[in-house]
Scaffold this motif. Structure first.
Motif, PDB file in Angstrom:
ATOM      1  N   ASP A   1      28.668  64.613  17.955  1.00 26.32           N
ATOM      2  CA  ASP A   1      27.428  64.283  17.242  1.00 26.32           C
ATOM      3  C   ASP A   1      27.411  62.838  16.759  1.00 26.32           C
ATOM      4  N   MET A   2      28.270  61.993  17.332  1.00 19.40           N
ATOM      5  CA  MET A   2      28.370  60.619  16.847  1.00 19.40           C
ATOM      6  C   MET A   2      27.499  59.681  17.669  1.00 19.40           C
ATOM      7  N   SER A   3      26.683  58.904  16.992  1.00 19.56           N
ATOM      8  CA  SER A   3      25.798  57.944  17.649  1.00 19.56           C
ATOM      9  C   SER A   3      26.448  56.560  17.668  1.00 19.56           C
ATOM     10  N   HIS A   4      25.798  55.650  18.383  1.00 28.21           N
ATOM     11  CA  HIS A   4      26.221  54.244  18.378  1.00 28.21           C
ATOM     12  C   HIS A   4      26.269  53.721  16.951  1.00 28.21           C
ATOM     13  N   SER A   5      25.238  53.992  16.176  1.00 25.29           N
ATOM     14  CA  SER A   5      25.175  53.504  14.788  1.00 25.29           C
ATOM     15  C   SER A   5      26.280  54.102  13.934  1.00 25.29           C
ATOM     16  N   ASP A   6      26.608  55.375  14.164  1.00 25.57           N
ATOM     17  CA  ASP A   6      27.667  56.018  13.384  1.00 25.57           C
ATOM     18  C   ASP A   6      29.019  55.362  13.648  1.00 25.57           C
ATOM     19  N   LEU A   7      29.357  55.175  14.919  1.00 30.43           N
ATOM     20  CA  LEU A   7      30.642  54.572  15.246  1.00 30.43           C
ATOM     21  C   LEU A   7      30.686  53.120  14.785  1.00 30.43           C
ATOM     22  N   GLN A   8      29.575  52.426  14.921  1.00 29.95           N
ATOM     23  CA  GLN A   8      29.495  51.037  14.457  1.00 29.95           C
ATOM     24  C   GLN A   8      29.747  50.964  12.947  1.00 29.95           C
ATOM     25  N   ALA A   9      29.160  51.883  12.199  1.00 30.37           N
ATOM     26  CA  ALA A   9      29.366  51.905  10.748  1.00 30.37           C
ATOM     27  C   ALA A   9      30.830  52.158  10.412  1.00 30.37           C
ATOM     28  N   ASN A  10      31.498  53.019  11.187  1.00 33.92           N
ATOM     29  CA  ASN A  10      32.915  53.288  10.946  1.00 33.92           C
ATOM     30  C   ASN A  10      33.762  52.055  11.227  1.00 33.92           C
ATOM     31  N   LEU A  11      33.408  51.296  12.270  1.00 36.32           N
ATOM     32  CA  LEU A  11      34.112  50.038  12.538  1.00 36.32           C
ATOM     33  C   LEU A  11      33.916  49.062  11.388  1.00 36.32           C
ATOM     34  N   PHE A  12      32.689  48.895  10.936  1.00 41.10           N
ATOM     35  CA  PHE A  12      32.417  47.932   9.870  1.00 41.10           C
ATOM     36  C   PHE A  12      33.173  48.303   8.591  1.00 41.10           C
ATOM     37  N   SER A  13      33.235  49.605   8.303  1.00 44.14           N
ATOM     38  CA  SER A  13      33.969  50.060   7.126  1.00 44.14           C
ATOM     39  C   SER A  13      35.458  49.731   7.264  1.00 44.14           C
ATOM     40  N   PHE A  14      36.002  49.938   8.454  1.00 46.38           N
ATOM     41  CA  PHE A  14      37.398  49.590   8.742  1.00 46.38           C
ATOM     42  C   PHE A  14      37.633  48.093   8.558  1.00 46.38           C
ATOM     43  N   LEU A  15      36.719  47.276   9.065  1.00 40.45           N
ATOM     44  CA  LEU A  15      36.876  45.830   8.948  1.00 40.45           C
ATOM     45  C   LEU A  15      36.820  45.370   7.489  1.00 40.45           C
ATOM     46  N   ARG A  16      35.969  45.981   6.704  1.00 41.62           N
ATOM     47  CA  ARG A  16      35.905  45.600   5.285  1.00 41.62           C
ATOM     48  C   ARG A  16      37.228  45.896   4.568  1.00 41.62           C
ATOM     49  N   GLU A  17      37.985  46.836   5.106  1.00 42.04           N
ATOM     50  CA  GLU A  17      39.296  47.156   4.532  1.00 42.04           C
ATOM     51  C   GLU A  17      40.387  46.187   4.986  1.00 42.04           C
ATOM     52  N   ILE A  18      40.413  45.872   6.289  1.00 38.83           N
ATOM     53  CA  ILE A  18      41.573  45.139   6.820  1.00 38.83           C
ATOM     54  C   ILE A  18      41.385  43.627   6.883  1.00 38.83           C
ATOM     55  N   VAL A  19      40.146  43.154   7.002  1.00 36.88           N
ATOM     56  CA  VAL A  19      39.940  41.712   7.159  1.00 36.88           C
ATOM     57  C   VAL A  19      40.433  40.936   5.936  1.00 36.88           C
ATOM     58  N   PRO A  20      40.196  41.412   4.700  1.00 36.85           N
ATOM     59  CA  PRO A  20      40.739  40.659   3.562  1.00 36.85           C
ATOM     60  C   PRO A  20      42.260  40.509   3.605  1.00 36.85           C
ATOM     61  N   VAL A  21      42.967  41.526   4.087  1.00 37.55           N
ATOM     62  CA  VAL A  21      44.424  41.425   4.217  1.00 37.55           C
ATOM     63  C   VAL A  21      44.778  40.339   5.233  1.00 37.55           C
ATOM     64  N   ALA A  22      44.101  40.371   6.388  1.00 43.93           N
ATOM     65  CA  ALA A  22      44.348  39.359   7.411  1.00 43.93           C
ATOM     66  C   ALA A  22      44.035  37.959   6.885  1.00 43.93           C
ATOM     67  N   GLU A  23      42.930  37.833   6.192  1.00 44.65           N
ATOM     68  CA  GLU A  23      42.524  36.523   5.675  1.00 44.65           C
ATOM     69  C   GLU A  23      43.553  35.976   4.701  1.00 44.65           C
ATOM     70  N   GLU A  24      44.061  36.834   3.836  1.00 41.88           N
ATOM     71  CA  GLU A  24      45.068  36.413   2.859  1.00 41.88           C
ATOM     72  C   GLU A  24      46.335  35.910   3.542  1.00 41.88           C
ATOM     73  N   LEU A  25      46.665  36.495   4.687  1.00 36.83           N
ATOM     74  CA  LEU A  25      47.899  36.154   5.393  1.00 36.83           C
ATOM     75  C   LEU A  25      47.717  35.080   6.461  1.00 36.83           C
ATOM     76  N   GLY A  26      46.491  34.591   6.635  1.00 34.76           N
ATOM     77  CA  GLY A  26      46.230  33.597   7.666  1.00 34.76           C
ATOM     78  C   GLY A  26      46.208  34.171   9.066  1.00 34.76           C
ATOM     79  N   VAL A  27      45.941  35.470   9.186  1.00 41.44           N
ATOM     80  CA  VAL A  27      45.882  36.154  10.477  1.00 41.44           C
ATOM     81  C   VAL A  27      44.446  36.201  10.963  1.00 41.44           C
ATOM     82  N   ARG A  28      44.260  36.025  12.274  1.00 39.37           N
ATOM     83  CA  ARG A  28      42.936  36.147  12.881  1.00 39.37           C
ATOM     84  C   ARG A  28      42.885  37.417  13.726  1.00 39.37           C
TER      85      ARG A  28
END
Length: 395
Positions: free
Chosen positions: A202-229
């Motif tokens: 029952d997962m749509s394009h928008s649903d999976l996209q939202a799950n990716l964005f939520s994941f990125l909001r969690e991990i990108v700050p960690v990467a940014e703090e460490l100088g990781v791209r």
């Protein structure tokens, strides 16, 4: 551009000595024995880096840290797997690797129906046959409502193809598509594969996209703090398989991903083969638009066919103007240098290669990752890069 090479670790039949002989200087690797979403121990990461350094090379890019399925579907252990992903980012950064390529493809990773398609040259290529795939999807695994994914004309073609396929041919397609190609995160038999599809029923394009964005909001700050791209790899192929949503297939998808967390730590892996499988993707235009956030490039070429099939072509042939792509990427390097960016050099690797010469018939060959085919591709790409850097006016 910095010439890199994918290496699957000590079990890879292509050795680090071979990599040096090919002229590459940077290694693209991962801890492929840890694919269950658990954190990578610092000692294991350091050991891999020490092996690479001892060979006179550098570990430039991690490809990939697997994204556990619970993260993609917001399953019950999502928070735990995200915490472990953050710990792995920290371990990789502590070892000195600052670029992480990853993907967010559901259930199936990169997919081909034929791993040894005979070319007129007498070499062998990877190929995706759209009709074979539809025949398998509709008439072999009997996926619920599979027919809705295809046109009436394609269903007729698929049914006719299914009637022609031998048991061995069906087994080969199944093995190639669902049993797991090199560096895929999950491997299945037919029963477990059909069960895995239910997670996305029952997962749509928008649903999976939202799950990716939520994941990125969690991990990108960690990467940014460490100088990781971080740099997400596009879907391969960049269209729906088995009715599953694909959310990294087009320029619109890339635009949305970069906007979701608007920082340099959230970037793209620019795979010319994946994006280039779609005729509606303007690769040079995408480089011009997203160039500042392209942290890694996979350079390979595919030949698109009228029925939606494609095969891996010579690196300088196929449906993509590779010379124009390389010129655009080098132009981005010049812009970065003028802006004073430390990451002015874009790492690349020759992606996939034909099975050629002495590699044909060897028992241990990772499909797409043989030595001679990639060596040939790298040599051709190196010639283009040197010519562009010396003679092409870039402003």
């Amino acid at each position: 551009m910095r010439e890199c090479w994918r290496w699957f670790g000590e079990d890879d039949p292509v050795t680090l000595s071979h990599v040096k002989q090919a002229g590459a200087v940077g290694i693209v690797s991962a801890l492929h024995h840890i694919y269950d979403g658990s954190r990578w121990p610092q000692a294991d990461v350091n050991r891999r880096h020490a092996i690479i350094r001892a060979a006179g090379l550098s570990w430039d890019i991690v490809e990939s840290i697997p994204v556990h399925n619970d993260i993609k579907i917001t399953g019950p252990r999502r928070a735990s797997y995200i915490d472990q992903y953050k710990d792995t980012i920290r371990a990789v950064a502590a070892s000195g690797v600052k670029i992480i390529c990853y993907n967010f493809m559901p259930v199936v990773d990169w997919a081909r129906t034929d791993l040894a398609w005979l070319l007129p040259t007498t070499g062998y290529a990877l190929r995706f046959d759209a009709v074979d795939f539809a025949a398998y999807d509709v008439f072999v695994i009997d996926r619920p409502n599979a027919a809705a994914s295809y046109s009436g004309a394609r269903l007729k073609e698929a049914e006719a193809r299914f009637k022609q396929l031998s048991g061995d041919a069906i087994a080969r397609i199944e093995r190639n598509v669902i049993a797991g190609l090199p560096a895929t995160e999950r491997k299945y038999d037919r029963a477990s594969f059909k069960q895995a599809l239910l997670d996305y029923a029952d997962m749509s394009h928008s649903d999976l996209q939202a799950n990716l964005f939520s994941f990125l909001r969690e991990i990108v700050p960690v990467a940014e703090e460490l100088g990781v791209r971080l740099c997400i790899h596009p879907d391969d192929p960049p269209f729906s398989l088995f009715g599953l949503p694909r959310i990294v297939s087009t320029a619109d998808d890339a635009r949305a991903i970069l906007a979701s967390v608007d920082t340099q730590a959230n970037g793209l892996t620019f795979c010319t083969g994946s994006y280039g499988t779609r005729a509606d993707n303007d690769l040079v235009g995408m480089i011009q638009e997203f160039g500042g956030r392209i942290h890694f490039a996979h350079l390979r070429n595919v030949k698109r066919e009228d029925d939606g099939s494609f095969y891996e072509d010579e690196h300088l042939e196929g449906s993509t103007d590779m010379i124009a792509v390389v010129t655009a990427l080098i132009g981005e390097e010049h812009r970065r240098k003028a802006a004073g960016r430390e990451d002015c050099v874009i790492p690349m690797r020759p992606d996939h290669g034909h099975l050629l010469a002495d590699d044909i018939g060897k028992d241990r060959i990772n499909p797409g990752y043989s030595l001679i085919g990639r060596l040939k591709g790298l040599a051709e790409l190196r010639g283009v890069m040197r010519a562009v850097e010396r003679y092409a006016p870039i402003g």
